[in-house]
Design a protein around this motif. Structure first.
Motif, short mmCIF file in Angstrom:
data_model
loop_
_atom_site.label_atom_id
_atom_site.label_comp_id
_atom_site.label_asym_id
_atom_site.label_seq_id
_atom_site.Cartn_x
_atom_site.Cartn_y
_atom_site.Cartn_z
N THR A 140 -0.27 2.19 -24.19
CA THR A 140 -0.04 3.57 -23.75
C THR A 140 -1.38 4.28 -23.63
O THR A 140 -2.24 4.15 -24.49
CB THR A 140 0.86 4.29 -24.77
OG1 THR A 140 2.12 3.61 -24.85
CG2 THR A 140 1.08 5.73 -24.37
N GLY A 141 -1.54 5.08 -22.57
CA GLY A 141 -2.84 5.70 -22.32
C GLY A 141 -3.15 6.88 -23.22
O GLY A 141 -4.29 7.06 -23.63
N GLN A 142 -2.16 7.72 -23.51
CA GLN A 142 -2.40 8.93 -24.28
C GLN A 142 -2.29 8.65 -25.78
O GLN A 142 -1.70 7.67 -26.21
CB GLN A 142 -1.42 10.04 -23.88
CG GLN A 142 0.01 9.86 -24.35
CD GLN A 142 0.84 8.98 -23.44
OE1 GLN A 142 0.33 8.38 -22.49
NE2 GLN A 142 2.12 8.88 -23.71
N HIS A 143 -2.79 9.59 -26.57
CA HIS A 143 -2.74 9.43 -28.02
C HIS A 143 -1.39 9.83 -28.60
O HIS A 143 -0.93 9.23 -29.58
CB HIS A 143 -3.86 10.26 -28.67
CG HIS A 143 -5.23 9.83 -28.29
ND1 HIS A 143 -5.88 10.33 -27.17
CD2 HIS A 143 -6.07 8.93 -28.84
CE1 HIS A 143 -7.06 9.76 -27.07
NE2 HIS A 143 -7.21 8.91 -28.06
N LEU A 144 -0.78 10.84 -28.01
CA LEU A 144 0.47 11.38 -28.55
C LEU A 144 1.42 11.73 -27.40
O LEU A 144 0.97 12.12 -26.32
CB LEU A 144 0.21 12.63 -29.40
CG LEU A 144 -0.64 12.40 -30.66
CD1 LEU A 144 -1.26 13.70 -31.13
CD2 LEU A 144 0.19 11.76 -31.76
N THR A 145 2.71 11.61 -27.66
CA THR A 145 3.74 11.91 -26.67
C THR A 145 4.71 12.93 -27.27
O THR A 145 5.10 12.80 -28.43
CB THR A 145 4.51 10.64 -26.28
OG1 THR A 145 3.59 9.63 -25.87
CG2 THR A 145 5.49 10.92 -25.16
N LEU A 146 5.09 13.91 -26.48
CA LEU A 146 6.00 14.95 -26.96
C LEU A 146 7.19 15.01 -26.01
O LEU A 146 7.04 15.20 -24.80
CB LEU A 146 5.28 16.30 -26.99
CG LEU A 146 6.03 17.54 -27.46
CD1 LEU A 146 6.70 17.31 -28.80
CD2 LEU A 146 5.08 18.72 -27.56
N SER A 147 8.39 14.82 -26.55
CA SER A 147 9.60 14.79 -25.72
C SER A 147 10.11 16.20 -25.45
O SER A 147 9.74 17.17 -26.12
CB SER A 147 10.70 13.97 -26.40
OG SER A 147 11.33 14.73 -27.42
N ARG A 148 11.01 16.31 -24.48
CA ARG A 148 11.60 17.62 -24.15
C ARG A 148 12.44 18.15 -25.30
O ARG A 148 12.69 19.35 -25.39
CB ARG A 148 12.42 17.51 -22.87
CG ARG A 148 11.53 17.53 -21.62
CD ARG A 148 12.29 17.30 -20.34
NE ARG A 148 13.32 18.30 -20.06
CZ ARG A 148 13.10 19.50 -19.53
NH1 ARG A 148 11.85 19.89 -19.24
NH2 ARG A 148 14.11 20.33 -19.28
N GLY A 149 12.89 17.27 -26.18
CA GLY A 149 13.64 17.71 -27.35
C GLY A 149 12.76 18.10 -28.53
O GLY A 149 13.26 18.48 -29.59
N THR A 192 5.54 21.72 -12.65
CA THR A 192 4.96 22.33 -11.47
C THR A 192 5.59 23.69 -11.19
O THR A 192 4.91 24.65 -10.85
CB THR A 192 5.15 21.41 -10.25
OG1 THR A 192 4.52 20.15 -10.52
CG2 THR A 192 4.54 22.02 -9.00
N SER A 193 6.92 23.77 -11.37
CA SER A 193 7.62 25.04 -11.15
C SER A 193 8.58 25.38 -12.28
O SER A 193 9.10 26.49 -12.31
CB SER A 193 8.38 25.00 -9.82
OG SER A 193 9.31 23.93 -9.81
N ALA A 194 8.81 24.48 -13.19
CA ALA A 194 9.72 24.72 -14.32
C ALA A 194 8.91 24.97 -15.59
O ALA A 194 7.76 24.55 -15.72
CB ALA A 194 10.64 23.51 -14.52
N THR A 195 9.54 25.66 -16.54
CA THR A 195 8.93 25.98 -17.83
C THR A 195 9.34 24.95 -18.87
O THR A 195 10.49 24.52 -18.89
CB THR A 195 9.39 27.38 -18.28
OG1 THR A 195 9.14 28.31 -17.24
CG2 THR A 195 8.66 27.81 -19.54
N PRO A 196 8.43 24.56 -19.77
CA PRO A 196 8.83 23.62 -20.83
C PRO A 196 9.95 24.19 -21.69
O PRO A 196 10.01 25.40 -21.93
CB PRO A 196 7.54 23.47 -21.65
CG PRO A 196 6.44 23.87 -20.74
CD PRO A 196 7.01 24.93 -19.84
N PRO A 197 10.85 23.34 -22.18
CA PRO A 197 11.90 23.82 -23.09
C PRO A 197 11.30 24.44 -24.34
O PRO A 197 10.19 24.09 -24.76
CB PRO A 197 12.69 22.55 -23.43
CG PRO A 197 12.34 21.57 -22.37
CD PRO A 197 10.95 21.90 -21.92
#
Length: 391
Positions: A140-149, A192-197
């Motif tokens: 995996t390229g990134q260090h950390l992943t954050l889900s929509r939940g 791009t046009s939506a806001t994060p939960p």
């Protein structure tokens, strides 16, 4: 080409689908109950610009990293690679002894799913790893992943142990020229046009505060992927929220912050069957919002929260502002000792936090804000999200 010098402008491959202030709210004076707020106009977001094929732009100058003064920040729950079921790395993962000096915010450019479960979060982590294997990367390229939940997962093997020790980091593959200097955080979804939960946002603030605390990174050193690479990542909306992110992280590090966001999908929200659901407007907060026809009935959409201590709190509302929505929507703020009604013009000025005022509130769990249908005309009243911040 070595893996961590990869120059792709996207975080995820084509099999997924390409990327198709200090709080920005204007605080308006609130007088007696029943005052009307005419929300300020907000310019329409510019269309996303396709990533340039030109060489990477010059990176912005870094402020001196320095140690961050404040209180110790509690560690958020982070699932290790083993915890979410990562496959073994397919090669050697390099590491550096020097601490990272910044955080880079990404979005995965994947679907804005409404499955907010832990299982869904773990699945996106597994999917990303496979997409990055397909790029020829060792992990995996990134260090950390954050889900929509709001679930946080270790990305690249070894990232979590070094973060927890606050010493050194593994070399990622998320931004050319920054992979040994910046902690990369992938946020599930396309912004791009939506806001994060709401749950993703609140966890992102906690996570960034913890990283800053562990590594001595100043909150001013939180950037977007596009600041260092010719890319649309992390999306126009999320990128525009980075000043707010820096501000909230700074408050968390100072030990003075407390804020809660309640979306219409949150557990603290309640509304009857007359309140319908829509995702029509891109100015919405999260996946959707509620709307209802005005009527002289007691039929409230309510937002409940636990106020941690008696004190002064700012209350804000987020809604899509559309010509044809109600120009006098009643918002009721409950302080614990009384209530105030503020009328909001929802026909304009949406897609940002709008202050409903500052209130002396008592501690406790209760309904803090309600949106009422009791107003004139036939234009819809809207209930989307509210935010409460201790001052």
């Amino acid at each position: 080409m070595h893996e961590h010098d990869h120059s792709s402008t996207d975080c995820c491959p084509t099999s997924l689908g390409r990327r198709d202030l200090l709080r920005g709210a204007v605080v308006l004076g609130i007088g007696a109950a029943g005052a009307t707020i005419a929300a300020p106009g907000v310019a329409a977001a510019a269309p996303a610009v396709p990533p340039s094929l030109a060489p990477d732009p010059e990176a912005p100058a870094d402020a001196p990293p320095g140690a961050v003064a404040g209180v110790e920040v509690a560690a958020p729950t982070i699932a290790s690679c083993a915890g979410w079921g990562a496959a073994a790395a397919r090669g050697t993962i390099d590491a550096v002894a020097a601490n990272p000096n910044k955080i880079l915010i990404h979005h995965t450019a994947s679907a804005n799913v409404t499955d907010y479960s832990q299982a869904a979060g773990y699945q996106i982590a597994r999917d990303i790893q496979q997409w990055h294997f397909a790029n020829g990367w060792v992990d995996t390229g990134q260090h950390l992943t954050l889900s929509r939940g709001g679930y946080v997962m270790e990305g690249r093997h070894g990232s979590l142990s070094r973060l927890q020790s606050g010493s050194g980091t593994v070399v990622g593959a998320h931004a050319p020229g920054q992979n040994s200097q910046a902690i990369g955080i992938e946020n599930q979804g396309t912004y791009t046009s939506a806001t994060p939960p709401a749950q993703l946002w609140s966890r992102l603030v906690e996570l960034c505060a913890y990283i800053c605390d562990q590594y001595g990174i100043a909150p001013t050193q939180i950037y977007g992927h596009r600041d260092y690479t010719a890319t649309a990542c992390p999306g126009d909306v999320l990128y525009s929220m980075l000043p707010q992110l820096r501000s909230e992280v700074a408050a968390a590090l100072s030990g003075t912050s407390w804020s809660v966001t309640v979306d219409n999908t949150s557990a603290g929200f309640s509304a009857g069957s007359s309140w319908l659901t829509s995702s029509f407007s891109g100015e919405r907060y999260g996946a959707d919002y509620r709307y209802a026809t005005p009527a002289e009935v007691s039929d409230l959409a309510t937002y409940s929260a636990t106020i941690p201590s008696s004190g002064s709190y700012r209350v804000e509302a987020w809604f899509p502002g559309i010509d044809g929505y109600n120009a006098s929507t009643p918002f009721i703020v409950y302080t614990g000792t009384g209530s105030s009604t503020i009328r909001v013009d929802q026909s304009t000025g949406g897609g940002t936090w709008l202050s409903l005022g500052t209130y002396a509130m008592t501690a406790g769990t209760r309904t803090v804000v309600a949106v009422s249908r009791w107003t004139q005309g036939t234009a819809y009243v809207v209930a989307d999200a509210i935010r409460i911040t201790r001052l």
